[in-house]
Enzyme design. Structure first.
Site, PDB file in Angstrom:
ATOM      1  N   ASP A   9      57.791  59.119  69.517  1.00  0.00           N
ATOM      2  CA  ASP A   9      56.918  59.325  68.370  1.00  0.00           C
ATOM      3  C   ASP A   9      55.538  58.745  68.727  1.00  0.00           C
ATOM      4  O   ASP A   9      55.412  57.945  69.663  1.00  0.00           O
ATOM      5  CB  ASP A   9      57.530  58.584  67.170  1.00  0.00           C
ATOM      6  CG  ASP A   9      56.618  58.550  65.973  1.00  0.00           C
ATOM      7  OD1 ASP A   9      56.135  59.627  65.576  1.00  0.00           O
ATOM      8  OD2 ASP A   9      56.373  57.441  65.435  1.00  0.00           O
ATOM      9  N   ASP A  11      52.412  57.999  65.998  1.00  0.00           N
ATOM     10  CA  ASP A  11      51.854  57.066  65.015  1.00  0.00           C
ATOM     11  C   ASP A  11      52.826  55.928  64.700  1.00  0.00           C
ATOM     12  O   ASP A  11      53.956  56.171  64.277  1.00  0.00           O
ATOM     13  CB  ASP A  11      51.518  57.791  63.710  1.00  0.00           C
ATOM     14  CG  ASP A  11      50.282  58.673  63.858  1.00  0.00           C
ATOM     15  OD1 ASP A  11      49.665  58.658  64.944  1.00  0.00           O
ATOM     16  OD2 ASP A  11      49.942  59.375  62.889  1.00  0.00           O
ATOM     17  N   ASP A 214      59.599  55.010  64.793  1.00  0.00           N
ATOM     18  CA  ASP A 214      59.502  53.954  63.774  1.00  0.00           C
ATOM     19  C   ASP A 214      59.775  54.460  62.363  1.00  0.00           C
ATOM     20  O   ASP A 214      59.816  53.670  61.436  1.00  0.00           O
ATOM     21  CB  ASP A 214      58.109  53.311  63.797  1.00  0.00           C
ATOM     22  CG  ASP A 214      57.035  54.243  63.232  1.00  0.00           C
ATOM     23  OD1 ASP A 214      57.141  55.467  63.454  1.00  0.00           O
ATOM     24  OD2 ASP A 214      56.117  53.756  62.565  1.00  0.00           O
TER      25      ASP A 214
HETATM   26 MG   LIG Z   1      55.706  57.113  63.343  1.00  0.00          MG
END
Ligand SMILES: [Mg+2]
Length: 273
Positions: A9, A11, A214
């Protein structure tokens, strides 16, 4: 020697949640470049956003856009030579999701019964204000082909009803770090699994997959990966990863945690030591 494929991922994971910088992950990225281990960007971002990012990050590998809706393969890659070119002609492309036009048609009647603001209704200036993105970056974020991000302004229980209505139409709703994404029934996990298969066919060897994320939209990818890493977020509690008790949660947030997890994994697998 283990053949490793990393799917990450962006961001809040490889990029810092606030500054969008990957600087703290640079030591691990350099090791991956030396070892020629592919690290695939697997994100809710668009093709237009990823092109400059790949240049900044010096990443030449295939990449996954818009939450698994499509995989783009650079023309100089030997992967999946049978695939057709994307409309821009600069990549080969495998698509997993319906077009954004179909999604917007499905959202139109729902917008009268639920409170939300989709990207289609935002100006790039407003998006820049909401996210802290530069105006150019906001324009790239709005250039979408397969997903519609929403700012959800209704209750949590309304979101559940909204998601079940869309599910009857074969769409799904995923919560990301900042936005709620409406998309087809595809996800980061399916695109990652497809890429693992392509690399296995190319190398004629078993590939070990490592996924880092996340947010809630990373959970499927973390469930499917051989090595799963939850990167600590400064903005949200780590999501549950059902069925996995071996998920590594980083001590540090964002790219610093990413760096630690990748370096530790390379060492554990005795890659380049
Ligand atoms: Mg993320």
């Amino acid at each position: 020697m283990t053949r490793l494929l990393i799917s990450t991922d962006l961001d809040g994971t490889l990029l810092d949640h606030y500054s969008y910088s990957a600087m703290a992950a640079e030591p691990a990225l350099q090791r991956l470049r030396q070892l020629q281990i592919p690290w695939v960007l697997n994100t809710s971002k668009t093709l237009a956003e990823l092109e400059p990012l790949r240049r900044q990050l010096d990443n030449s590998h295939p990449f996954v856009v818009e939450n698994g809706a499509a995989v783009y393969i650079p023309l100089d890659s030997p992967l999946a030579p049978e695939l057709a070119l994307d409309p821009g002609g600069r990549y080969r492309r495998k698509t997993f999701g319906p077009s954004r036009r179909r999604i917007l048609l499905a959202l139109e009647p729902l917008s009268r019964r639920y409170r939300f603001t989709g990207f289609a209704a935002l100006t790039s200036e407003r998006l820049a204000g909401l996210t802290g993105l530069a105006p150019d970056a906001a324009r790239q974020a709005m250039s979408r082909q397969f997903t519609e991000p929403l700012i959800w302004e209704d209750s949590r229980s309304a979101l559940e009803d909204f998601a079940s209505e869309l599910s009857l139409l074969n769409f799904q709703v995923q919560r990301g770090g900042r936005f709620t994404h409406v998309m087809g029934r595809c996800d980061k996990a399916e695109a990652m699994t497809w890429l693992v298969e392509q690399y296995q066919a190319l190398w004629n060897e078993k590939v070990t997959s490592m996924a880092l994320g996340d947010g809630h939209n990373d959970v499927g990818m973390l469930q499917q990966a051989d090595i799963a890493v939850l990167v600590r977020s400064p903005a949200q509690a780590p999501p549950e990863v059902p069925g996995r008790s071996d998920v590594l949660l980083t001590e540090q947030p964002g790219p610093a945690g990413w760096n630690d997890a990748v370096c530790a994994t390379l060492q554990r697998l005795e890659l380049g030591t």
